[in-house]
Design a protein around this motif. Structure first.
Motif, PDB file in Angstrom:
ATOM      1  N   VAL A 175     -11.606 -26.788  -3.242  1.00 47.26           N
ATOM      2  CA  VAL A 175     -11.189 -27.985  -3.988  1.00 47.26           C
ATOM      3  C   VAL A 175     -11.037 -27.745  -5.490  1.00 47.26           C
ATOM      4  O   VAL A 175     -10.749 -28.677  -6.232  1.00 47.26           O
ATOM      5  N   GLY A 176     -11.232 -26.522  -5.934  1.00 48.79           N
ATOM      6  CA  GLY A 176     -11.132 -26.233  -7.361  1.00 48.79           C
ATOM      7  C   GLY A 176     -12.272 -26.847  -8.149  1.00 48.79           C
ATOM      8  O   GLY A 176     -12.088 -27.259  -9.292  1.00 48.79           O
ATOM      9  N   GLY A 177     -13.443 -26.888  -7.547  1.00 52.48           N
ATOM     10  CA  GLY A 177     -14.611 -27.498  -8.185  1.00 52.48           C
ATOM     11  C   GLY A 177     -15.336 -26.548  -9.113  1.00 52.48           C
ATOM     12  O   GLY A 177     -15.049 -25.352  -9.166  1.00 52.48           O
ATOM     13  N   ALA A 178     -16.296 -27.087  -9.846  1.00 50.05           N
ATOM     14  CA  ALA A 178     -17.093 -26.312 -10.790  1.00 50.05           C
ATOM     15  C   ALA A 178     -18.509 -26.185 -10.239  1.00 50.05           C
ATOM     16  O   ALA A 178     -19.205 -27.179 -10.062  1.00 50.05           O
ATOM     17  N   LEU A 179     -18.937 -24.968  -9.958  1.00 51.67           N
ATOM     18  CA  LEU A 179     -20.284 -24.724  -9.432  1.00 51.67           C
ATOM     19  C   LEU A 179     -21.324 -24.786 -10.537  1.00 51.67           C
ATOM     20  O   LEU A 179     -21.135 -24.207 -11.612  1.00 51.67           O
ATOM     21  N   GLN A 180     -22.398 -25.497 -10.258  1.00 50.78           N
ATOM     22  CA  GLN A 180     -23.533 -25.527 -11.178  1.00 50.78           C
ATOM     23  C   GLN A 180     -24.781 -25.262 -10.348  1.00 50.78           C
ATOM     24  O   GLN A 180     -25.199 -26.090  -9.547  1.00 50.78           O
ATOM     25  N   TRP A 181     -25.363 -24.079 -10.538  1.00 48.72           N
ATOM     26  CA  TRP A 181     -26.471 -23.602  -9.713  1.00 48.72           C
ATOM     27  C   TRP A 181     -27.824 -23.990 -10.287  1.00 48.72           C
ATOM     28  O   TRP A 181     -27.993 -24.070 -11.489  1.00 48.72           O
ATOM     29  N   ASP A 182     -28.792 -24.150  -9.389  1.00 50.78           N
ATOM     30  CA  ASP A 182     -30.196 -24.283  -9.757  1.00 50.78           C
ATOM     31  C   ASP A 182     -30.418 -25.353 -10.827  1.00 50.78           C
ATOM     32  O   ASP A 182     -31.123 -25.146 -11.812  1.00 50.78           O
ATOM     33  N   VAL A 183     -29.831 -26.513 -10.616  1.00 52.61           N
ATOM     34  CA  VAL A 183     -29.920 -27.624 -11.560  1.00 52.61           C
ATOM     35  C   VAL A 183     -31.267 -28.321 -11.391  1.00 52.61           C
ATOM     36  O   VAL A 183     -31.746 -28.501 -10.266  1.00 52.61           O
ATOM     37  N   GLY A 208     -37.204 -20.528 -17.760  1.00 52.53           N
ATOM     38  CA  GLY A 208     -37.606 -21.772 -18.401  1.00 52.53           C
ATOM     39  C   GLY A 208     -37.729 -21.679 -19.905  1.00 52.53           C
ATOM     40  O   GLY A 208     -38.117 -22.640 -20.568  1.00 52.53           O
ATOM     41  N   ALA A 209     -37.396 -20.511 -20.488  1.00 50.06           N
ATOM     42  CA  ALA A 209     -37.485 -20.349 -21.938  1.00 50.06           C
ATOM     43  C   ALA A 209     -36.441 -21.190 -22.667  1.00 50.06           C
ATOM     44  O   ALA A 209     -36.655 -21.590 -23.802  1.00 50.06           O
ATOM     45  N   PHE A 210     -35.318 -21.460 -22.006  1.00 50.17           N
ATOM     46  CA  PHE A 210     -34.252 -22.255 -22.600  1.00 50.17           C
ATOM     47  C   PHE A 210     -33.834 -23.343 -21.621  1.00 50.17           C
ATOM     48  O   PHE A 210     -33.827 -23.131 -20.418  1.00 50.17           O
ATOM     49  N   THR A 211     -33.474 -24.483 -22.166  1.00 47.99           N
ATOM     50  CA  THR A 211     -32.917 -25.564 -21.361  1.00 47.99           C
ATOM     51  C   THR A 211     -31.450 -25.700 -21.727  1.00 47.99           C
ATOM     52  O   THR A 211     -31.106 -25.795 -22.904  1.00 47.99           O
ATOM     53  N   VAL A 212     -30.609 -25.698 -20.707  1.00 53.20           N
ATOM     54  CA  VAL A 212     -29.171 -25.738 -20.900  1.00 53.20           C
ATOM     55  C   VAL A 212     -28.620 -27.013 -20.264  1.00 53.20           C
ATOM     56  O   VAL A 212     -28.950 -27.330 -19.123  1.00 53.20           O
ATOM     57  N   ARG A 213     -27.822 -27.751 -21.003  1.00 48.34           N
ATOM     58  CA  ARG A 213     -27.134 -28.931 -20.468  1.00 48.34           C
ATOM     59  C   ARG A 213     -25.655 -28.610 -20.449  1.00 48.34           C
ATOM     60  O   ARG A 213     -25.106 -28.152 -21.450  1.00 48.34           O
ATOM     61  N   SER A 214     -25.013 -28.832 -19.290  1.00 46.87           N
ATOM     62  CA  SER A 214     -23.620 -28.449 -19.168  1.00 46.87           C
ATOM     63  C   SER A 214     -22.804 -29.528 -18.459  1.00 46.87           C
ATOM     64  O   SER A 214     -23.338 -30.318 -17.682  1.00 46.87           O
ATOM     65  N   VAL A 215     -21.522 -29.520 -18.765  1.00 44.69           N
ATOM     66  CA  VAL A 215     -20.557 -30.423 -18.146  1.00 44.69           C
ATOM     67  C   VAL A 215     -19.452 -29.552 -17.574  1.00 44.69           C
ATOM     68  O   VAL A 215     -19.033 -28.573 -18.206  1.00 44.69           O
ATOM     69  N   ALA A 216     -18.984 -29.894 -16.381  1.00 42.24           N
ATOM     70  CA  ALA A 216     -17.891 -29.139 -15.768  1.00 42.24           C
ATOM     71  C   ALA A 216     -16.643 -29.275 -16.633  1.00 42.24           C
ATOM     72  O   ALA A 216     -16.229 -30.381 -16.985  1.00 42.24           O
ATOM     73  N   ALA A 217     -16.053 -28.159 -16.985  1.00 40.94           N
ATOM     74  CA  ALA A 217     -14.847 -28.167 -17.814  1.00 40.94           C
ATOM     75  C   ALA A 217     -13.641 -28.671 -17.028  1.00 40.94           C
ATOM     76  O   ALA A 217     -12.751 -29.301 -17.579  1.00 40.94           O
ATOM     77  N   ARG A 218     -13.614 -28.399 -15.740  1.00 39.49           N
ATOM     78  CA  ARG A 218     -12.535 -28.901 -14.891  1.00 39.49           C
ATOM     79  C   ARG A 218     -13.039 -28.973 -13.449  1.00 39.49           C
ATOM     80  O   ARG A 218     -13.961 -28.279 -13.071  1.00 39.49           O
ATOM     81  N   GLY A 219     -12.428 -29.820 -12.692  1.00 39.99           N
ATOM     82  CA  GLY A 219     -12.802 -29.954 -11.287  1.00 39.99           C
ATOM     83  C   GLY A 219     -14.056 -30.795 -11.096  1.00 39.99           C
ATOM     84  O   GLY A 219     -14.731 -31.177 -12.046  1.00 39.99           O
ATOM     85  N   ILE A 220     -14.340 -31.063  -9.860  1.00 36.59           N
ATOM     86  CA  ILE A 220     -15.512 -31.851  -9.494  1.00 36.59           C
ATOM     87  C   ILE A 220     -16.747 -30.966  -9.564  1.00 36.59           C
ATOM     88  O   ILE A 220     -16.743 -29.857  -9.036  1.00 36.59           O
TER      89      ILE A 220
END
Length: 166
Positions: free
Chosen positions: A117-125, A144-156
Motif C-alpha cells: 500500500v506504499g505505507g510508512a513502517l514505524q517499528w517498536d513504537v 532508551g537513551a534518546f526519545t524520537v517522535r516521528s511522523v510518516a512523510a508519506r503513506g499510511i
C-alpha cells in the motif's frame, strides 16, 4: 471519524493477549477497527470473536476467512488488512493508521503491507498520538537513551507497537 486498523491475532482460537492494548492505542488516534483472519474450516462464523473484540473496544470488526489460515504464513493477514483499508475507503472513512504487535509474524505482516500500500513502517513504537492530521509515533533509540517522535512523510503509518507501552 477515521479508522485505525488493528490486526487481532488468534492463538489457539482465542484472541492474543496484546489485542486489548492495540485497540486502546488505536482509540488514542481514531476509531478502532479490528481485522481478524479465521480458518474457513473452523466451525462457527466468528461471532464470538467479533463480540470479544467489541468488548475490548473495537467499533468495527472485519472478519476474513482463509483455508488453513492458522497454518499459512502471513499472506491472509496482509490481504485482510488491505481489503479492510479498501472497504473503509469505499464507505467514506479513511484509514489513518494500521497498528500491529511486535511479534515475528506481525512484523512480517507490517513489512508486506507497507510494500503493498506504499505505507510508512514505524517499528517498536512506545506511544502514539494525533497532532492535527498526522499520527505521531514515539520510539526509544539506543536502549532508551534518546526519545524520537516521528511522523510518516508519506503513506499510511503502519505501526508496530511495543507490548505494555500503552
Amino acid at each position: 471519524m477515521t479508522q485505525v486498523l488493528v490486526l487481532a491475532q488468534l492463538v489457539d482460537g482465542e484472541l492474543a493477549d496484546t489485542t486489548g492494548e492495540l485497540l486502546a492505542a488505536a482509540a488514542l488516534i481514531g476509531e478502532p477497527a479490528a481485522v481478524v483472519v479465521i480458518d474457513s474450516g473452523d466451525s462457527g462464523d466468528g461471532s464470538q470473536i467479533a463480540a470479544a473484540l467489541g468488548s475490548l473496544g473495537a467499533h468495527i470488526v472485519y472478519i476474513a476467512t482463509a483455508p488453513d489460515a492458522s497454518r499459512t504464513l502471513v499472506t491472509p493477514q496482509v490481504a485482510a488488512l488491505q481489503a479492510a483499508m479498501t472497504a473503509a475507503n469505499a464507505a467514506g472513512s479513511a484509514t489513518d493508521a494500521v497498528i500491529l504487535s511486535t511479534d515475528t509474524d506481525s512484523r512480517e505482516v507490517a513489512a508486506r503491507l507497507a510494500i503493498r500500500v506504499g505505507g510508512a513502517l514505524q517499528w517498536d513504537v512506545v506511544d502514539i498520538d494525533a497532532t492535527g492530521d498526522s499520527v505521531v509515533a514515539t520510539q526509544q533509540a539506543f536502549g532508551g537513551a534518546f526519545t524520537v517522535r516521528s511522523v510518516a512523510a508519506r503513506g499510511i503509518p503502519i505501526i508496530s507497537l511495543r507490548p505494555n507501552s500503552v
